[in-house]
Write a protein that holds these residues in place. Structure first.
Motif, PDB file in Angstrom:
ATOM      1  N   THR A  83       0.878  -1.168   0.000  1.00 45.38           N
ATOM      2  CA  THR A  83       0.000   0.000   0.000  1.00 45.38           C
ATOM      3  C   THR A  83       0.913   1.214   0.000  1.00 45.38           C
ATOM      4  N   ILE A  84       0.711   2.082  -0.979  1.00 49.85           N
ATOM      5  CA  ILE A  84       1.636   3.174  -1.249  1.00 49.85           C
ATOM      6  C   ILE A  84       0.886   4.510  -1.239  1.00 49.85           C
ATOM      7  N   GLY A  85       1.477   5.509  -0.599  1.00 49.20           N
ATOM      8  CA  GLY A  85       0.992   6.875  -0.713  1.00 49.20           C
ATOM      9  C   GLY A  85       1.738   7.537  -1.856  1.00 49.20           C
ATOM     10  N   MET A  86       1.092   8.479  -2.539  1.00 56.68           N
ATOM     11  CA  MET A  86       1.726   9.144  -3.676  1.00 56.68           C
ATOM     12  C   MET A  86       0.978  10.443  -3.968  1.00 56.68           C
ATOM     13  N   SER A 122      -7.946  13.994   2.333  1.00 56.75           N
ATOM     14  CA  SER A 122      -6.970  15.095   2.402  1.00 56.75           C
ATOM     15  C   SER A 122      -7.158  16.083   1.256  1.00 56.75           C
ATOM     16  N   ASN A 123      -7.550  15.613   0.075  1.00 55.54           N
ATOM     17  CA  ASN A 123      -7.736  16.510  -1.067  1.00 55.54           C
ATOM     18  C   ASN A 123      -8.892  17.482  -0.851  1.00 55.54           C
ATOM     19  N   ALA A 124      -9.873  17.107  -0.057  1.00 60.42           N
ATOM     20  CA  ALA A 124     -11.000  18.002   0.253  1.00 60.42           C
ATOM     21  C   ALA A 124     -10.755  18.796   1.536  1.00 60.42           C
ATOM     22  N   GLY A 136       1.847  17.880  -1.527  1.00 62.97           N
ATOM     23  CA  GLY A 136       2.967  17.111  -2.058  1.00 62.97           C
ATOM     24  C   GLY A 136       3.374  15.904  -1.255  1.00 62.97           C
ATOM     25  N   ALA A 137       4.656  15.828  -0.951  1.00 64.90           N
ATOM     26  CA  ALA A 137       5.230  14.648  -0.307  1.00 64.90           C
ATOM     27  C   ALA A 137       4.596  14.400   1.060  1.00 64.90           C
ATOM     28  N   ARG A 138       4.606  13.137   1.460  1.00 66.54           N
ATOM     29  CA  ARG A 138       4.070  12.760   2.749  1.00 66.54           C
ATOM     30  C   ARG A 138       4.889  11.616   3.309  1.00 66.54           C
ATOM     31  N   SER A 139       4.805  11.480   4.614  1.00 72.13           N
ATOM     32  CA  SER A 139       5.476  10.375   5.280  1.00 72.13           C
ATOM     33  C   SER A 139       4.609   9.972   6.464  1.00 72.13           C
ATOM     34  N   SER A 140       4.795   8.756   6.914  1.00 74.31           N
ATOM     35  CA  SER A 140       4.018   8.290   8.060  1.00 74.31           C
ATOM     36  C   SER A 140       4.968   7.644   9.063  1.00 74.31           C
ATOM     37  N   TYR A 143       3.650   5.976  16.481  1.00 79.06           N
ATOM     38  CA  TYR A 143       4.007   6.501  17.787  1.00 79.06           C
ATOM     39  C   TYR A 143       2.944   6.034  18.775  1.00 79.06           C
ATOM     40  N   ASN A 144       3.396   5.357  19.817  1.00 78.51           N
ATOM     41  CA  ASN A 144       2.483   4.816  20.830  1.00 78.51           C
ATOM     42  C   ASN A 144       1.362   3.986  20.199  1.00 78.51           C
ATOM     43  N   GLY A 145       1.715   3.202  19.191  1.00 76.86           N
ATOM     44  CA  GLY A 145       0.750   2.309  18.566  1.00 76.86           C
ATOM     45  C   GLY A 145      -0.218   2.978  17.606  1.00 76.86           C
ATOM     46  N   ARG A 146      -0.005   4.249  17.307  1.00 74.16           N
ATOM     47  CA  ARG A 146      -0.884   4.966  16.380  1.00 74.16           C
ATOM     48  C   ARG A 146      -0.094   5.437  15.171  1.00 74.16           C
ATOM     49  N   LEU A 147      -0.743   5.436  14.010  1.00 78.65           N
ATOM     50  CA  LEU A 147      -0.120   5.868  12.769  1.00 78.65           C
ATOM     51  C   LEU A 147      -0.375   7.355  12.564  1.00 78.65           C
ATOM     52  N   PHE A 148       0.710   8.135  12.341  1.00 80.51           N
ATOM     53  CA  PHE A 148       0.620   9.569  12.096  1.00 80.51           C
ATOM     54  C   PHE A 148       1.187   9.870  10.715  1.00 80.51           C
ATOM     55  N   TYR A 149       0.682  10.948  10.104  1.00 83.15           N
ATOM     56  CA  TYR A 149       1.158  11.389   8.791  1.00 83.15           C
ATOM     57  C   TYR A 149       1.707  12.815   8.894  1.00 83.15           C
ATOM     58  N   VAL A 150       2.745  13.080   8.139  1.00 77.40           N
ATOM     59  CA  VAL A 150       3.293  14.420   7.971  1.00 77.40           C
ATOM     60  C   VAL A 150       3.237  14.687   6.475  1.00 77.40           C
ATOM     61  N   MET A 151       2.706  15.857   6.093  1.00 76.67           N
ATOM     62  CA  MET A 151       2.524  16.122   4.678  1.00 76.67           C
ATOM     63  C   MET A 151       3.020  17.520   4.314  1.00 76.67           C
ATOM     64  N   GLU A 152       3.605  17.624   3.124  1.00 77.33           N
ATOM     65  CA  GLU A 152       4.000  18.906   2.551  1.00 77.33           C
ATOM     66  C   GLU A 152       2.741  19.541   1.939  1.00 77.33           C
TER      67      GLU A 152
END
Length: 154
Positions: A83-86, A122-124, A136-140, A143-152
């Protein structure tokens, strides 16, 4: 990516490939060992066809990697679902090209098994929060069993 990120051994490289100047597409290369990576010895690779934009799809990040058949002893990329983010270029009514977020799934390192879809959340949501430029770019990260995202965003 490697180690605990993958259900198979080796190193996975996800990247944006620009083949013959036609604009970027998502690609992936698997190296069976670190030595293979250092020597440029490719074990398997894929190059996807753009399905959301005729202009660009890229900047991939790995969200999740699982096996297709958990009961199988096959731990190779051929038994894997990525599963890929893009992002992709979307054309606005003004004619302006703008980066938008998408998710994709590829099964068994097989480009014919590639499916991509816009990330409507996220687009809306982000433009409503005042981010009217590119997404743009994103990363996940976990932390403490939860998934977080950081996005440009712009």
């Amino acid at each position: 990516y490697g180690g605990a990120d993958l259900p198979f051994s080796g190193i996975l490289l996800l990247y944006e490939a620009n083949v013959e100047g036609k604009g970027p597409s998502v690609a992936g290369t698997w190296f069976a060992t670190e030595d293979d990576l250092l020597e440029g010895k490719i074990s398997q690779q894929f190059l996807t066809s753009r399905t959301l934009s005729g202009n660009a799809e890229g900047t991939p990040n790995l969200i999740r990697a699982t096996t297709m058949d958990a009961k199988s002893s096959d731990t190779s990329p051929q038994n894997c679902v990525l599963t890929i983010g893009m992002h992709y270029f979307d054309k606005r009514e003004s004619g302006e090209m703008i980066d938008q977020q998408a998710y994709a799934v590829i099964k068994g390192f097989d480009s014919a098994q590639w499916r991509a879809a816009p990330c409507s959340i996220s687009n809306a949501y982000l433009p409503k929060q005042g981010y009217l430029g590119k997404l743009g770019a994103r990363s996940s990260f976990m932390y403490n069993g939860r998934l977080f995202y950081v996005m440009e965003v712009q």
